[in-house]
Design a protein around this motif. Structure first.
Motif, PDB file in Angstrom:
ATOM      1  N   ASN A 133     -15.191 -82.425   3.742  1.00  0.00           N
ATOM      2  CA  ASN A 133     -15.745 -81.645   2.719  1.00  0.00           C
ATOM      3  C   ASN A 133     -14.831 -80.430   2.532  1.00  0.00           C
ATOM      4  O   ASN A 133     -14.652 -79.936   1.347  1.00  0.00           O
ATOM      5  N   TYR A 134     -13.939 -80.027   3.504  1.00  0.00           N
ATOM      6  CA  TYR A 134     -13.501 -78.694   3.470  1.00  0.00           C
ATOM      7  C   TYR A 134     -11.960 -78.997   3.652  1.00  0.00           C
ATOM      8  O   TYR A 134     -11.204 -77.994   3.218  1.00  0.00           O
ATOM      9  N   ILE A 135     -11.458 -79.916   4.319  1.00  0.00           N
ATOM     10  CA  ILE A 135     -10.063 -79.888   4.903  1.00  0.00           C
ATOM     11  C   ILE A 135      -9.169 -81.100   4.144  1.00  0.00           C
ATOM     12  O   ILE A 135      -8.297 -80.627   3.544  1.00  0.00           O
ATOM     13  N   LEU A 136      -9.731 -82.102   4.293  1.00  0.00           N
ATOM     14  CA  LEU A 136      -8.985 -83.439   3.780  1.00  0.00           C
ATOM     15  C   LEU A 136      -8.814 -83.462   2.283  1.00  0.00           C
ATOM     16  O   LEU A 136      -7.607 -83.780   1.870  1.00  0.00           O
ATOM     17  N   VAL A 152      -4.216 -73.390   5.393  1.00  0.00           N
ATOM     18  CA  VAL A 152      -5.438 -73.451   6.448  1.00  0.00           C
ATOM     19  C   VAL A 152      -6.355 -72.394   5.843  1.00  0.00           C
ATOM     20  O   VAL A 152      -7.627 -72.411   5.902  1.00  0.00           O
ATOM     21  N   TRP A 153      -6.025 -70.970   5.217  1.00  0.00           N
ATOM     22  CA  TRP A 153      -6.963 -70.367   4.675  1.00  0.00           C
ATOM     23  C   TRP A 153      -7.607 -70.744   3.523  1.00  0.00           C
ATOM     24  O   TRP A 153      -8.990 -70.229   3.217  1.00  0.00           O
ATOM     25  N   ALA A 154      -6.862 -71.606   2.582  1.00  0.00           N
ATOM     26  CA  ALA A 154      -7.406 -72.258   1.558  1.00  0.00           C
ATOM     27  C   ALA A 154      -8.741 -72.961   1.984  1.00  0.00           C
ATOM     28  O   ALA A 154      -9.765 -73.016   1.424  1.00  0.00           O
ATOM     29  N   CYS A 155      -8.772 -73.909   3.126  1.00  0.00           N
ATOM     30  CA  CYS A 155      -9.834 -74.545   3.547  1.00  0.00           C
ATOM     31  C   CYS A 155     -11.029 -73.648   4.042  1.00  0.00           C
ATOM     32  O   CYS A 155     -12.141 -73.836   3.908  1.00  0.00           O
ATOM     33  N   ILE A 156     -10.443 -72.585   4.640  1.00  0.00           N
ATOM     34  CA  ILE A 156     -11.691 -71.700   5.305  1.00  0.00           C
ATOM     35  C   ILE A 156     -12.254 -70.983   4.271  1.00  0.00           C
ATOM     36  O   ILE A 156     -13.470 -70.903   4.077  1.00  0.00           O
ATOM     37  N   ASP A 157     -11.607 -70.716   3.183  1.00  0.00           N
ATOM     38  CA  ASP A 157     -12.149 -69.865   2.011  1.00  0.00           C
ATOM     39  C   ASP A 157     -13.029 -71.122   1.198  1.00  0.00           C
ATOM     40  O   ASP A 157     -14.129 -70.405   0.685  1.00  0.00           O
ATOM     41  N   LEU A 158     -12.855 -72.052   1.299  1.00  0.00           N
ATOM     42  CA  LEU A 158     -13.529 -72.979   0.574  1.00  0.00           C
ATOM     43  C   LEU A 158     -14.982 -72.825   1.014  1.00  0.00           C
ATOM     44  O   LEU A 158     -15.927 -73.107   0.429  1.00  0.00           O
ATOM     45  N   ALA A 159     -15.371 -72.879   2.328  1.00  0.00           N
ATOM     46  CA  ALA A 159     -16.478 -72.848   3.042  1.00  0.00           C
ATOM     47  C   ALA A 159     -17.218 -71.358   2.929  1.00  0.00           C
ATOM     48  O   ALA A 159     -18.387 -71.178   2.641  1.00  0.00           O
ATOM     49  N   LYS A 160     -16.350 -70.423   2.841  1.00  0.00           N
ATOM     50  CA  LYS A 160     -16.699 -69.166   2.730  1.00  0.00           C
ATOM     51  C   LYS A 160     -17.345 -68.852   1.227  1.00  0.00           C
ATOM     52  O   LYS A 160     -18.176 -68.359   1.108  1.00  0.00           O
ATOM     53  N   GLY A 161     -16.644 -69.463   0.284  1.00  0.00           N
ATOM     54  CA  GLY A 161     -16.871 -69.418  -0.977  1.00  0.00           C
ATOM     55  C   GLY A 161     -18.404 -70.049  -1.419  1.00  0.00           C
ATOM     56  O   GLY A 161     -19.128 -69.574  -2.186  1.00  0.00           O
ATOM     57  N   LYS A 162     -18.782 -70.890  -0.548  1.00  0.00           N
ATOM     58  CA  LYS A 162     -20.132 -71.503  -0.740  1.00  0.00           C
ATOM     59  C   LYS A 162     -21.205 -70.671   0.421  1.00  0.00           C
ATOM     60  O   LYS A 162     -22.490 -70.944   0.555  1.00  0.00           O
ATOM     61  N   LYS A 163     -20.827 -69.481   0.819  1.00  0.00           N
ATOM     62  CA  LYS A 163     -21.613 -68.747   1.752  1.00  0.00           C
ATOM     63  C   LYS A 163     -21.965 -69.214   3.070  1.00  0.00           C
ATOM     64  O   LYS A 163     -23.049 -68.897   3.696  1.00  0.00           O
ATOM     65  N   ARG A 164     -21.096 -70.469   3.441  1.00  0.00           N
ATOM     66  CA  ARG A 164     -21.316 -70.929   4.716  1.00  0.00           C
ATOM     67  C   ARG A 164     -20.378 -70.374   5.811  1.00  0.00           C
ATOM     68  O   ARG A 164     -19.337 -71.058   6.109  1.00  0.00           O
ATOM     69  N   TYR A 165     -20.581 -69.358   6.193  1.00  0.00           N
ATOM     70  CA  TYR A 165     -19.799 -68.410   6.778  1.00  0.00           C
ATOM     71  C   TYR A 165     -19.595 -69.117   8.417  1.00  0.00           C
ATOM     72  O   TYR A 165     -18.374 -69.251   8.988  1.00  0.00           O
ATOM     73  N   GLN A 166     -20.538 -69.601   9.070  1.00  0.00           N
ATOM     74  CA  GLN A 166     -20.476 -70.295  10.295  1.00  0.00           C
ATOM     75  C   GLN A 166     -19.548 -71.546   9.922  1.00  0.00           C
ATOM     76  O   GLN A 166     -19.030 -71.903  10.862  1.00  0.00           O
ATOM     77  N   ALA A 167     -19.899 -72.278   9.049  1.00  0.00           N
ATOM     78  CA  ALA A 167     -19.069 -73.632   8.657  1.00  0.00           C
ATOM     79  C   ALA A 167     -17.586 -73.123   8.719  1.00  0.00           C
ATOM     80  O   ALA A 167     -16.856 -73.894   8.944  1.00  0.00           O
TER      81      ALA A 167
END
Length: 435
Positions: A133-136, A152-167
């Motif tokens: 969902n976030y990396i590949l 790497v940050w782009a993948c992390i920010d994709l999850a943060k953008g959905k407010k899934r901070y622990q994800a």
């Protein structure tokens, strides 16, 4: 154009022309060994051959980056390949494809998942979900050497953008482990994840959420009146009665359930800690499993997926997605919180800590782990039976009280008069006044 025996002096004397031209070597002992001279002045060693009635050619290397002696040796190897019926051009193309595949992030992930994640992690599907969902989507076709910190940050920010901070923190964890694996194999020297502190992504959150006695009926009512599949509703009822992990129930097969003996075995391969556990089933839980058996329609899985004709089990993401779409559930509750709720209630009911912990398949540590191998199956059964009865009191009795016959207005007024002394005296005086 042909030349008898290539030499370095001769190769350096070749001049470019308006169009490419080829010089064949004669008398060198290798038929088909040629040099192509490009209009740019570049010289390329090539091997021209015939295989299966077709003329073919393959580039060996460029001169002077590749010396003449090495070019001849490689060409001789290609001659042997042709004699064996192998096309050097096709073989080179295949080898390049393999090399390209081996250096892509997607290939690295496939290797890591197969040889590390699925071998050391009892429930790899969660990390595989983060990859999917976030990396590949953004990194699959990139060369691992080209993946930088910004990617790497782009993948992390994709999850943060959905407010899934622990994800987002888990995305960081997965990427770190994948690149650490690449370094251990020698495919990479420096990880792009190095220097990214999880604290800079989101603060860690230790979950302590439990359902309160007033929230449990709300949670159950919302589930039961929702439009999610019946099998999911039954699964959630089991998880409110038995503190198993969600993954343990989703991985259950009917060979693990004995409805005659009323037991459910969690084998070590389905258990997070690798320790098998047997649950005795109460009448209510056995009845739920019987309903699931009918819904399974012959599938080997207790909770088969609706996709694929029951050949695969229901996934964690499937049940999680269904619950996230529901409105009316108590805030902040996830399925795993049911385990914490049951454990908390077992303490409230006075269940011995060692029995309560074994209900969750939490095992002793240290020296106790070596010598204490007891399963306490009867004690655990009685403990969960007490929880089941208490749950009945929490859910059924308030509902029964709310459905009881409501007092009418006269009864309400009489009760109010009875409780209010001043009002009672006033009414009595009025009633005793003689007209």
């Amino acid at each position: 154009m042909a030349r008898s025996g290539f030499t370095d002096v001769y190769l350096k004397s070749l001049k470019p022309r308006a169009i490419r031209y080829t010089v064949y070597e004669k008398g060198g002992g290798i038929e088909g060994f040629v040099v192509d001279v490009m209009p740019s002045g570049k010289l390329s060693f090539r091997y021209r051959y015939r295989l299966d009635g077709k003329r073919q050619k393959v580039t060996i290397g460029s001169y002077p980056a590749m010396n003449l002696g090495l070019a001849r040796d490689l060409c001789r190897e290609m001659v042997v390949q042709v004699q064996r019926g192998i096309s050097p051009a096709a073989e080179k193309k295949r080898r390049r494809a393999e090399e390209k595949k081996a250096t892509t992030f997607g290939a690295l992930v496939d290797d890591w998942v197969a040889n590390v994640l699925r071998k050391v992690n009892k429930t790899p599907s969660a990390d595989e979900g983060f990859l999917k969902n976030y990396i590949l989507p953004s990194l699959r076709d990139r060369n691992i050497a080209d993946v930088d910190r910004a990617a790497v940050w782009a993948c992390i920010d994709l999850a943060k953008g959905k407010k899934r901070y622990q994800a987002a923190r888990r995305v960081h964890s997965v990427l770190k482990r994948v690149f650490d694996y690449a370094i251990s194999k020698g495919d990479l020297h420096v990880s792009p994840v190095t220097g990214i502190d999880p604290k800079h992504i989101a603060p860690a959150q230790a979950r302590d959420r439990v359902l309160s006695p007033t929230e449990i009926p709300v949670w159950l009512h919302t589930i039961e009146t929702s439009g999610i599949p019946r099998s999911m509703k039954l699964a959630l009822r089991i998880l409110l009665l038995i503190p198993a992990r969600k993954g343990e129930l989703l991985a259950a097969k009917w060979v693990h359930v004995d409805l005659k003996e009323r037991t459910w075995d969690i084998p070590k391969e389905n258990s997070k800690n690798g320790t098998p556990l047997r649950h005795r089933l109460s009448d209510q839980v056995a009845s739920i499993f019987e309903q699931l058996l009918l819904l399974a329609a012959g599938s080997e899985w207790v909770l088969p997926s609706s996709k694929g004709g029951g050949k695969k089990p229901l996934t964690k993401s499937g049940i999680n997605t269904a619950l996230r779409a529901l409105k009316g559930l108590p805030n902040g509750i996830v399925i795993h919180d049911l385990r914490r709720t049951i454990r908390t209630q077992l303490t409230e009911l006075g269940i011995a800590p060692n029995v309560a912990e074994l209900c969750l398949n939490h095992r002793p540590t240290g020296i106790k782990k070596i010598y204490d191998r007891s399963e306490l199956i009867d004690q655990r059964y009685q403990a969960l039976l007490r929880w089941e009865r208490h749950l009945h009191e929490i859910v059924v009795e308030p509902a029964s009280a709310s459905n009881a016959e409501q007092p009418n207005e006269v009864d309400t007024l009489i009760e109010k008069i009875r409780l209010d002394g001043v009002l009672r005296d006033y009414v009595l005086r009025k009633l005793l006044v003689v007209p």
